[in-house]
Scaffold this motif. Sequence first.
Motif, PDB file in Angstrom:
ATOM      1  N   GLY A  41     -19.745   6.966  27.990  1.00 16.00           N
ATOM      2  CA  GLY A  41     -21.022   6.289  28.165  1.00 16.00           C
ATOM      3  C   GLY A  41     -21.992   6.618  27.046  1.00 16.00           C
ATOM      4  O   GLY A  41     -21.722   7.465  26.185  1.00 16.00           O
ATOM      5  N   GLU A  48     -32.311   8.973  30.799  1.00 14.88           N
ATOM      6  CA  GLU A  48     -31.097   8.178  30.972  1.00 14.88           C
ATOM      7  C   GLU A  48     -29.868   9.056  30.808  1.00 14.88           C
ATOM      8  O   GLU A  48     -28.853   8.870  31.498  1.00 14.88           O
ATOM      9  N   ALA A  51     -29.284  10.990  34.105  1.00 10.05           N
ATOM     10  CA  ALA A  51     -28.778  10.096  35.145  1.00 10.05           C
ATOM     11  C   ALA A  51     -27.332   9.693  34.876  1.00 10.05           C
ATOM     12  O   ALA A  51     -26.487   9.689  35.788  1.00 10.05           O
ATOM     13  N   THR A  52     -27.023   9.378  33.627  1.00  8.84           N
ATOM     14  CA  THR A  52     -25.666   8.960  33.275  1.00  8.84           C
ATOM     15  C   THR A  52     -24.693  10.118  33.406  1.00  8.84           C
ATOM     16  O   THR A  52     -23.548   9.940  33.835  1.00  8.84           O
ATOM     17  N   CYS A  53     -25.146  11.305  33.045  1.00  5.99           N
ATOM     18  CA  CYS A  53     -24.290  12.485  33.165  1.00  5.99           C
ATOM     19  C   CYS A  53     -23.954  12.768  34.626  1.00  5.99           C
ATOM     20  O   CYS A  53     -22.808  13.097  34.961  1.00  5.99           O
ATOM     21  N   LEU A  54     -24.933  12.646  35.495  1.00  6.82           N
ATOM     22  CA  LEU A  54     -24.691  12.858  36.920  1.00  6.82           C
ATOM     23  C   LEU A  54     -23.701  11.830  37.475  1.00  6.82           C
ATOM     24  O   LEU A  54     -22.906  12.144  38.364  1.00  6.82           O
ATOM     25  N   GLU A  55     -23.730  10.631  36.923  1.00  6.16           N
ATOM     26  CA  GLU A  55     -22.827   9.568  37.390  1.00  6.16           C
ATOM     27  C   GLU A  55     -21.419   9.735  36.828  1.00  6.16           C
ATOM     28  O   GLU A  55     -20.428   9.620  37.561  1.00  6.16           O
ATOM     29  N   LEU A  56     -21.311  10.029  35.519  1.00  9.65           N
ATOM     30  CA  LEU A  56     -20.016  10.009  34.852  1.00  9.65           C
ATOM     31  C   LEU A  56     -19.347  11.373  34.738  1.00  9.65           C
ATOM     32  O   LEU A  56     -18.140  11.452  34.538  1.00  9.65           O
ATOM     33  N   ARG A  57     -20.138  12.459  34.798  1.00 11.55           N
ATOM     34  CA  ARG A  57     -19.612  13.818  34.667  1.00 11.55           C
ATOM     35  C   ARG A  57     -18.725  13.965  33.427  1.00 11.55           C
ATOM     36  O   ARG A  57     -17.544  14.311  33.510  1.00 11.55           O
ATOM     37  N   ARG A  82     -27.539  20.899  36.471  1.00  3.48           N
ATOM     38  CA  ARG A  82     -27.019  19.989  37.488  1.00  3.48           C
ATOM     39  C   ARG A  82     -25.561  19.588  37.263  1.00  3.48           C
ATOM     40  O   ARG A  82     -24.896  19.132  38.201  1.00  3.48           O
ATOM     41  N   CYS A  83     -25.069  19.774  36.052  1.00  4.09           N
ATOM     42  CA  CYS A  83     -23.660  19.475  35.741  1.00  4.09           C
ATOM     43  C   CYS A  83     -23.080  20.654  34.967  1.00  4.09           C
ATOM     44  O   CYS A  83     -22.803  20.545  33.764  1.00  4.09           O
TER      45      CYS A  83
END
Length: 256
Positions: A41, A48, A51-57, A82-83
């Motif tokens: 991503g 952004e 948010a993208t990191c939380l979604e895609l890991r 958070r990741c």
Amino acid sequence: MRSVYDQAMDLCRLLLVDDHPLMRDALANLFRAEPGSEVAGEASDGAEAVATCLELRPDVVLMDIRMPGMDGIEATGEIVQRCPETKVLALTTFSTLEYVVPALRAGASGYLVKDARHDEIVSAVSLIREDELALSPSVASSLANNVLGDVPVPSVRRGHLRAAAAGAVEPAPRGPHPDAPKLSPRELETLEWIAKGLNNNEIAERMSVSHGSVKAYVSHLCEKLAVRDRVQVLISGIQWGLVHPELDDERYPRLT
């Protein structure tokens, strides 16, 4: 023959964060041509990116520092918290301590300037995945010469980092601080080799131990110095006076 599962486990999934589309495109083209890499991503600012990191890991985030809204330093801190399984590699134009130190303190596992060669960027991603050190030469030189930081001990004067960033640098005192964490001889030797820019395989060869033993020593250093990774080990070791990198050593630093 390797299974599809094994190949997937080796795949490095990347998140590219930069407010300039041309830079993101250049990085995407670079890593899409690299076997074992996948551009999972992209993001154009810090919020952004989080948010993208939380979604895609992703496995690794390549993070610009100066961006509108949430900058890369704040975003790095959020991602690390958070990741925790995701590594952050700062990739930016700025190599001064004003940006380097906050980025590394926020949890970045490496810091490159954008004039790095393509092979250096690719190598740096591989290094931080293996908990190795990944710093541009100019960045490592600044750290070794200037970083004392805000260690919570009486002998370190507040405001040193501000003075260092402005160019008024005081030499680091020789010898460990009396309150410095106690390291075993092997741990101290490992720290000294880290400060010279050697990777784990090179350290294992110098110390005549296994690669696994070196990883264990690095893990012990992280625990005793209360830090997250190898970059923080180096910074903390310099802060406590446990190690003093010598910049005339041609091995310091290295990305390959």
